[in-house]
Design a protein around this motif. Structure first.
Motif, PDB file in Angstrom:
ATOM      1  N   MET C 150       0.847  -1.214   0.000  1.00  0.00           N
ATOM      2  CA  MET C 150       0.000   0.000   0.000  1.00  0.00           C
ATOM      3  C   MET C 150       0.874   1.252   0.000  1.00  0.00           C
ATOM      4  SD  MET C 150      -3.598  -0.147   2.097  1.00  0.00           S
ATOM      5  CE  MET C 150      -2.955   0.313   3.601  1.00  0.00           C
ATOM      6  N   ILE C 179       0.550   9.533   8.880  1.00  0.00           N
ATOM      7  CA  ILE C 179      -0.924   9.553   8.792  1.00  0.00           C
ATOM      8  C   ILE C 179      -1.446   8.123   8.650  1.00  0.00           C
ATOM      9  CG2 ILE C 179      -2.868  10.400   7.420  1.00  0.00           C
ATOM     10  CD1 ILE C 179      -1.178  12.798   6.636  1.00  0.00           C
ATOM     11  N   LEU C 180      -0.715   7.302   7.890  1.00  0.00           N
ATOM     12  CA  LEU C 180      -1.128   5.899   7.735  1.00  0.00           C
ATOM     13  C   LEU C 180      -1.114   5.204   9.103  1.00  0.00           C
ATOM     14  CD1 LEU C 180      -1.851   3.685   5.720  1.00  0.00           C
ATOM     15  CD2 LEU C 180       0.576   3.268   5.355  1.00  0.00           C
ATOM     16  N   LEU C 182      -1.480   6.658  11.878  1.00  0.00           N
ATOM     17  CA  LEU C 182      -2.606   7.245  12.624  1.00  0.00           C
ATOM     18  C   LEU C 182      -3.871   6.435  12.348  1.00  0.00           C
ATOM     19  CD1 LEU C 182      -2.424   9.778  14.346  1.00  0.00           C
ATOM     20  CD2 LEU C 182      -3.367  11.085  12.458  1.00  0.00           C
ATOM     21  N   GLY C 183      -4.037   6.088  11.061  1.00  0.00           N
ATOM     22  CA  GLY C 183      -5.223   5.310  10.670  1.00  0.00           C
ATOM     23  C   GLY C 183      -5.250   3.980  11.401  1.00  0.00           C
ATOM     24  N   VAL C 184      -4.081   3.347  11.507  1.00  0.00           N
ATOM     25  CA  VAL C 184      -4.043   2.013  12.134  1.00  0.00           C
ATOM     26  C   VAL C 184      -4.185   2.152  13.649  1.00  0.00           C
ATOM     27  CG1 VAL C 184      -2.562   0.019  12.515  1.00  0.00           C
ATOM     28  CG2 VAL C 184      -2.649   1.084  10.261  1.00  0.00           C
ATOM     29  N   MET C 185      -3.849   3.343  14.149  1.00  0.00           N
ATOM     30  CA  MET C 185      -3.935   3.535  15.608  1.00  0.00           C
ATOM     31  C   MET C 185      -5.365   3.333  16.102  1.00  0.00           C
ATOM     32  SD  MET C 185      -1.721   6.719  16.941  1.00  0.00           S
ATOM     33  CE  MET C 185      -2.293   7.008  18.600  1.00  0.00           C
ATOM     34  N   GLY C 186      -6.314   3.539  15.194  1.00  0.00           N
ATOM     35  CA  GLY C 186      -7.706   3.418  15.615  1.00  0.00           C
ATOM     36  C   GLY C 186      -8.003   2.037  16.181  1.00  0.00           C
ATOM     37  N   PHE C 187      -7.202   1.068  15.748  1.00  0.00           N
ATOM     38  CA  PHE C 187      -7.491  -0.314  16.183  1.00  0.00           C
ATOM     39  C   PHE C 187      -6.987  -0.586  17.601  1.00  0.00           C
ATOM     40  CE2 PHE C 187      -9.440  -1.800  12.541  1.00  0.00           C
ATOM     41  CZ  PHE C 187      -8.749  -1.415  11.410  1.00  0.00           C
ATOM     42  N   GLN C 188      -6.397   0.417  18.226  1.00  0.00           N
ATOM     43  CA  GLN C 188      -5.831   0.152  19.554  1.00  0.00           C
ATOM     44  C   GLN C 188      -6.891  -0.421  20.513  1.00  0.00           C
ATOM     45  OE1 GLN C 188      -4.301   3.743  21.103  1.00  0.00           O
ATOM     46  NE2 GLN C 188      -2.167   3.195  20.717  1.00  0.00           N
ATOM     47  N   GLY C 189      -6.439  -1.266  21.373  1.00  0.00           N
ATOM     48  CA  GLY C 189      -7.335  -1.731  22.444  1.00  0.00           C
ATOM     49  C   GLY C 189      -8.326  -2.765  21.971  1.00  0.00           C
ATOM     50  N   LEU C 190      -8.074  -3.355  20.790  1.00  0.00           N
ATOM     51  CA  LEU C 190      -9.048  -4.359  20.320  1.00  0.00           C
ATOM     52  C   LEU C 190      -9.020  -5.599  21.219  1.00  0.00           C
ATOM     53  CD1 LEU C 190     -10.537  -3.354  17.810  1.00  0.00           C
ATOM     54  CD2 LEU C 190      -9.618  -5.330  16.586  1.00  0.00           C
TER      55      LEU C 190
ATOM     56  N   ILE D 272     -13.882  -0.753  14.842  1.00  0.00           N
ATOM     57  CA  ILE D 272     -13.514   0.154  15.939  1.00  0.00           C
ATOM     58  C   ILE D 272     -14.743   0.436  16.807  1.00  0.00           C
ATOM     59  CG2 ILE D 272     -12.686   2.476  16.476  1.00  0.00           C
ATOM     60  CD1 ILE D 272     -10.964   2.312  13.952  1.00  0.00           C
ATOM     61  N   TRP D 275     -15.452  -3.079  18.813  1.00  0.00           N
ATOM     62  CA  TRP D 275     -14.489  -3.610  19.792  1.00  0.00           C
ATOM     63  C   TRP D 275     -13.359  -2.646  20.123  1.00  0.00           C
ATOM     64  CZ3 TRP D 275     -15.272  -6.847  15.208  1.00  0.00           C
ATOM     65  CH2 TRP D 275     -16.341  -7.748  15.384  1.00  0.00           C
ATOM     66  N   SER D 277     -11.215   0.972  21.101  1.00  0.00           N
ATOM     67  CA  SER D 277     -11.311   1.789  22.321  1.00  0.00           C
ATOM     68  C   SER D 277     -11.778   3.198  21.970  1.00  0.00           C
ATOM     69  CB  SER D 277      -9.926   1.870  22.976  1.00  0.00           C
ATOM     70  OG  SER D 277      -9.063   2.513  22.036  1.00  0.00           O
ATOM     71  N   TYR D 278     -11.698   3.601  20.694  1.00  0.00           N
ATOM     72  CA  TYR D 278     -12.148   4.948  20.370  1.00  0.00           C
ATOM     73  C   TYR D 278     -13.671   4.926  20.150  1.00  0.00           C
ATOM     74  CZ  TYR D 278      -7.417   6.653  19.916  1.00  0.00           C
ATOM     75  OH  TYR D 278      -6.139   7.025  20.187  1.00  0.00           O
ATOM     76  N   PHE D 284     -10.872   7.000  11.302  1.00  0.00           N
ATOM     77  CA  PHE D 284      -9.811   6.018  10.987  1.00  0.00           C
ATOM     78  C   PHE D 284     -10.188   5.239   9.732  1.00  0.00           C
ATOM     79  CE2 PHE D 284      -7.588   6.999  14.725  1.00  0.00           C
ATOM     80  CZ  PHE D 284      -8.500   7.157  15.755  1.00  0.00           C
ATOM     81  N   LEU D 287      -9.328   7.318   6.759  1.00  0.00           N
ATOM     82  CA  LEU D 287      -7.875   7.408   6.532  1.00  0.00           C
ATOM     83  C   LEU D 287      -7.341   6.117   5.914  1.00  0.00           C
ATOM     84  CD1 LEU D 287      -6.349   9.316   9.586  1.00  0.00           C
ATOM     85  CD2 LEU D 287      -6.839  10.123   7.286  1.00  0.00           C
ATOM     86  N   LEU D 288      -7.757   4.988   6.451  1.00  0.00           N
ATOM     87  CA  LEU D 288      -7.246   3.709   5.900  1.00  0.00           C
ATOM     88  C   LEU D 288      -7.721   3.526   4.460  1.00  0.00           C
ATOM     89  CD1 LEU D 288      -7.318   1.035   8.733  1.00  0.00           C
ATOM     90  CD2 LEU D 288      -5.392   2.156   7.609  1.00  0.00           C
TER      91      LEU D 288
END
Lengths: 159, 397, 190, 301
Positions: C150, C179-180, C182-190, D272, D275, D277-278, D284, D287-288
């Motif tokens: 990508m 920024i990319l 940042l996009g993946v950061m959204g998945f934190q805490g899954l 998101i 499951w 946390s945001y 997001f 962005l992806l």
């Protein structure tokens, strides 16, 4: 002692495996030369100081300068720079000339067959004591036929 | 008045500056022949063009007439000697095209009078004024190729016979392009590198058919019908455009796929229309709205190509830039007034140039390898004979 | 089976090795100049990663643990990873020499790629079973290749853009990678 | 012929921006009515900051800043950021979001049409990640409280039906949000009718989101991740679907690629929301999806 032994054993095992693999996967140097040669314009004009494109390709793999080929021009230099990042550049500018084609002035040609001998890509047809003529789209403009011609009847011109 | 003739590819001038030439005389020969459309003296010659100082504009046929039903070879030779090229805009030498059609075998001959580009209606005028010659030209072609004749027409009505099938198409761009004709009439979609001849079809412009008929009457291709700012005129080839229209730069060709040329450009064999150059508009940045993607008849990724800087030939090749038929539909629809056609035309030229370059290099490489092997075999043979002579001398000696 | 799938998606996207855990950044920035080198690097790393992870797991459980030499795991793993990389290098050199030349230094560099060694160490650290190690390695490698491909497509687009002088080259690459991520950061805490 | 062709000309970039701003108005009005004047204040701040940043950036890049401002792209980005940032948030949030959006999101890439990511989302995400607390509080009938999404995520034991009666929820989705989403959807429909945006992208996105929600709905039990209807009317789903995803600069052109683009965005958003946390995964997801655009463009060229 056992720990050093284990590591040594492991290293020897891996080296043995690699040695077997090495024999089966022959290095593709020859394929690389062919790949480099296909980037060159194949005019076989020897303006790079090597007797043809393939020898120049072999020299390139050996580390020759990448900007010795005037017919190839800047495009070829770019391609070679990409494939051979560590090869040096001989000079700053490259004297590129527009593509030219040879033409035999049939009035003055004496059929001496010397230019046909000299032409690296068989672009001139004719037989001894018979009229010679240049095949325009086969000629690569390498000008190797000019020196041997005794009557200087070959002229270079735009295609 | 100074008439100008541009040197076609792979052809050479065969006159010297100062020569006096009569109308119809041969100026240049090689892949395509060029003839003088005026009587006058050759003013100057260089690699690009020949300038003729015009004395008389009266035109006379310079070849002897030929019977329509003479042998194929003579008809083909006459087409070559008259210097006929595709008048539809392609400009490919007609004798080479017909020779290839004969070699491959062709069963469908399409006479194309679909004028699908705005600003060009010279074929319509041609069909009205020169109906007998056009019919004669079509018959000559039918006799030459013995193929089934299809007439395609748009706004113009092309002369027709019962035996010929006439197709009337709605003439919006690019209905008249040969790839589009193959699809709309025969339902054949050509692959990227295919031409109609690969499917037994040959498409000939109605102007070319007319030129062939005149060639059989003894006229080389020295004049053609041109739409000059909307008005159709029968003009001699070589006439400088500046003598027809005011202004310093003109647009040659249709309003969509035309090119802007300088003041001293002449009317060429493929010039079908001439207009004063359009006002150039300053382009804004492309916002990837893909309106050009939508309208492209060959559905190429036009937006990506339009953003691609020149020089990246691999990417242009990957995006199939060489399939662009230069119909020019993309430029008017661009909201940011970008001249998309010129960018795509450059990419197309680069890709085609690179492919022919690579093919030529590969061919030269193969010929070099073959020559090396031949010389090795020859020297081995010579060596063997020398050894043999040596032994014979030792035995006798 | 469900947790295997979750583990796969986890290492593929959630804690993607490059964008979430910031491992294997040197080939990520080094070879994504061109699309085909990025793809080649991705595939090479996937091969090495899967091969090395499984071999390391076997060596660890069949050799080191019985002999009580767990503390040698890093050295042993490095030997195996180096072997796998050398094997890949030979294979690439034999099949497409041009690609071998284009990848250049980055091919042997896989040995030092933190992701490769990381996976082996993490797998043994978490005492994953053989299958779980393989899935974990496959996920990590898949994530790595996905992001490489990508990002290389993005960088090829960036070249066509008329960037301000100050942003040309590396700056805009780093910004885009940020920024990319940042996009993946959204998945934190899954 | 060319004259008629010219009339089919896609709307000029200026007209596009004007139409998009106009289509946003119904949504803005609804939100202002529900969440009070703070929304308008927020938008005002964003508009001014956007205008200033645009002028400064253009001047830094030695471009004629008056021409730059005339293409109306800055106000659109400002509106999108203003609507995404919660009105209750401290003033720093919208300012940071807008400055990042215009400077980093757009001008770092070379101005209009050159950026890889949607500027508004870049700005919003940067602000969201740097000030997570500020973004959690949305006014619920004039008192700021957790949003419907948040309540759904930390739901411990209430079935969906009971959830709907808690203050954070309106009748079918988030309190008041269902009307705002409806207004944005209407604005989007107008844009599609005018041909400014294609229908394919928003519709696929909403269907995919709904589909995923249906798959994990398991009958409204306490562990459910919410019904498709709830997902459509919670958060700024419609705003993202019709105004952010369809930004012509950052979505792929080939039809099949647009489908995958919408699927990526929907999958990320749902994962998101269910499951992660945001609170909301839209930013997001966008962005992806934008990051995948170059690859999709190349793959389906």
């Amino acid at each position: 002692m056992i720990d050093v032994g284990t590591i040594l054993g492991l290293v020897l095992l891996v080296c043995a495996l690699l040695a077997i693999a090495q024999r089966r996967l022959a290095a593709g140097d020859d394929a690389f030369v062919k790949a480099i040669a296909s980037e060159l314009p194949q005019t076989q004009c020897a303006q790079c100081g090597y007797p043809g494109c393939r020898p120049y390709a072999e020299a390139l793999v050996g580390g020759a300068a990448i900007d010795l080929c005037p017919p190839g021009g800047e495009a070829t230099v770019q391609k070679l720079a990409e494939l051979l990042p560590h090869n040096p550049r001989a000079s700053a500018g490259l004297a590129t000339s527009p593509a030219m084609v040879a033409r035999i002035d049939e009035a003055r040609c004496i059929g001496c067959y010397l230019c046909i001998e000299a032409c690296p890509v068989d672009a001139i047809v004719g037989a001894p004591k018979y009229m010679h003529t240049v095949l325009r789209d086969a000629c690569t403009g390498c000008e190797l036929c000019l020196p041997p011609c005794p009557v200087d009847c070959i002229v270079m011109e735009r295609p | 008045m100074i008439a100008r003739y541009l040197r076609p590819m792979q052809s050479r001038w065969c006159v010297e500056p100062g020569d006096v030439v009569r109308c119809g005389a041969l100026l240049g020969s090689g892949r395509v022949r060029t003839h003088a459309a005026f009587t006058g003296t050759v003013a100057s010659i260089d690699d690009e063009r020949l300038e003729l100082d015009v004395a008389g504009t009266e035109q006379i046929p310079s070849l002897d007439p030929l019977d329509v039903h003479s042998s194929r070879a003579t008809v083909l030779e006459r087409i070559e000697h008259a210097g006929i090229v595709g008048l539809g805009g392609g400009g490919f030498p007609t004798h080479l095209k017909l020779a290839e059609a004969l070699r491959r075998g062709v069963d469908k001959l399409v006479i194309n009078a679909v004028e699908c580009e705005p600003g060009v209606h010279c074929d319509a005028a041609l069909c009205e004024q020169f109906e007998p010659e056009i019919v004669q030209g079509i018959e000559a072609l039918q006799h030459l190729l013995d193929a089934e004749v299809h007439i395609t027409q748009g706004a113009a009505t092309c002369p027709s016979r019962q035996a010929w099938q006439t197709h009337t198409l709605n003439a919006d761009t690019p209905a008249g392009a040969e790839r589009q004709l193959c699809r709309s009439i025969f339902g054949i979609t050509l692959a990227a590198d295919e031409r109609p001849v690969h499917h037994g079809i040959v498409v000939v412009n109605v102007g070319t058919a007319h030129a062939i008929a005149r060639a059989l009457q003894g006229w080389p291709l020295i004049s053609r019908m041109v739409t000059v700012a909307g008005e159709n005129r029968w003009l001699a080839i070589g006439t400088p455009i500046s003598s027809l229209l005011e202004g310093s730069s003109f647009r040659v060709g249709g309003r969509l796929s035309g090119q802007t040329v300088g003041g001293d450009a002449p009317i060429g064999k493929t010039t079908n229309a001439v207009e004063p150059a359009p006002a150039s508009r300053n382009a804004q940045p492309c916002i990837n709205c893909a309106a050009c993607d939508v309208i492209c008849p060959e559905d190429l990724p036009v937006a990506q190509l339009a953003r691609l800087p020149r020089g990246n030939v691999e990417a242009a090749q990957r995006l199939a830039a060489d399939r662009c038929i230069e119909c020019g539909l993309c430029t008017p629809v661009c909201p940011s007034h970008i001249d998309v056609l010129t960018i795509l035309r450059q990419h197309r030229h680069d890709v085609r140039h690179a492919t022919t370059q690579r093919q030529a290099a590969a061919a030269a490489g193969n010929r070099f390898e073959a020559r090396e092997q031949r010389r090795a075999v020859q020297s081995a043979l010579r060596e063997a004979r020398r050894q043999e002579r040596l032994q014979r001398r030792q035995r006798n000696g | 089976m469900a947790e295997l799938a979750a583990a796969l998606v986890g290492s593929l996207l959630v804690n993607n090795f490059v964008l979430a855990q910031f491992l294997g950044l040197c080939p990520f920035f080094g070879t994504t100049q061109r699309y085909d080198t990025a793809l080649a690097m991705g595939l090479a790393t996937t091969f090495v990663l899967c091969l090395a992870a499984t071999l390391c797991h076997m060596v660890y459980h069949l050799l080191l643990v019985p002999l009580g030499l767990e503390y040698l795991n890093i050295i042993a793993f490095i030997v195996i990873v180096a072997g796998a990389v050398q094997l890949t290098e030979m294979y690439v050199k034999a099949t497409s020499r041009v690609l071998y030349q284009l990848l250049g230094i980055y091919l042997p560099l896989i040995t030092t790629n933190c992701a490769v060694l990381g996976v082996a160490l993490l797998a043994t650290g978490k005492a994953l079973s053989f299958i779980e190690t393989l899935v974990f390695a496959a996920g990590a490698a898949g994530g790595f290749t996905l992001v490489m491909v990508m990002f290389s497509a993005m960088r090829e687009q960036l070249v066509t853009r008329d960037l301000p002088q100050a942003m040309r080259g590396t700056p805009i690459t780093l910004v885009s990678a940020g920024i990319l991520a940042l996009g993946v950061m959204g998945f934190q805490g899954l | 012929m060319a004259e008629t062709m010219a009339s089919q000309r896609a709307p000029d970039s200026r007209q596009t921006m004007l139409w998009v701003s106009a289509a946003l108005l119904p949504g803005i009005a609804t939100m202002a009515a529900l969440f009070g004047a703070a929304v308008l204040l927020n938008l005002g701040v964003c508009l001014v900051v956007a205008w200033l940043t645009e002028a400064v950036c253009l001047r830094l890049r030695h471009r004629d800043w008056r021409a730059g401002l005339r293409d109306f792209s800055a106000p659109v980005t400002a509106l999108l950021v203003g609507l995404a940032v919660p009105p209750g948030a401290p003033i720093a949030a919208p300012v940071l979001a807008t400055v990042t959006a215009i400077a980093l999101g757009k001008h770092a890439y070379g101005g209009l049409g050159q950026n890889l990511f949607n500027p508004a989302m870049v700005g919003y995400t940067v602000a969201l990640v740097s000030m997570p607390a500020a973004f959690a509080l949305w006014p619920v009938d004039a008192a700021s409280g957790a949003t419907a999404l948040d309540t759904l995520k930390h739901n411990d034991g209430l079935t969906l039906a009971e959830l709907l009666r808690t203050p954070a929820f309106g009748s079918i989705g988030g309190y008041g949000w269902e009307w705002a989403n409806l207004a944005f959807a209407m604005g989007g429909a107008v844009l599609i009718a005018r041909g400014i945006i294609g229908w394919r992208l928003p519709v696929t996105f909403l269907l995919a989101l709904g589909g995923l929600a249906l798959a994990f709905h398991d009958g409204g039990s306490s562990r459910s991740a919410g019904s498709p209807l709830m997902h459509w009317s919670m958060g700024s789903t419609m705003l993202a679907a019709f105004f952010v995803l369809t930004d012509p600069v950052t979505h792929p052109n080939p039809r099949r690629a647009q489908i995958y683009f919408a699927l990526i965005a929907a999958a990320t958003t749902f994962t998101i929301r269910a499951w992660g946390s945001y609170p909301d995964g839209l930013a997001f997801g966008v962005l992806l999806a934008n990051a995948a655009t170059p690859y999709l463009d190349r793959r389906f060229a």
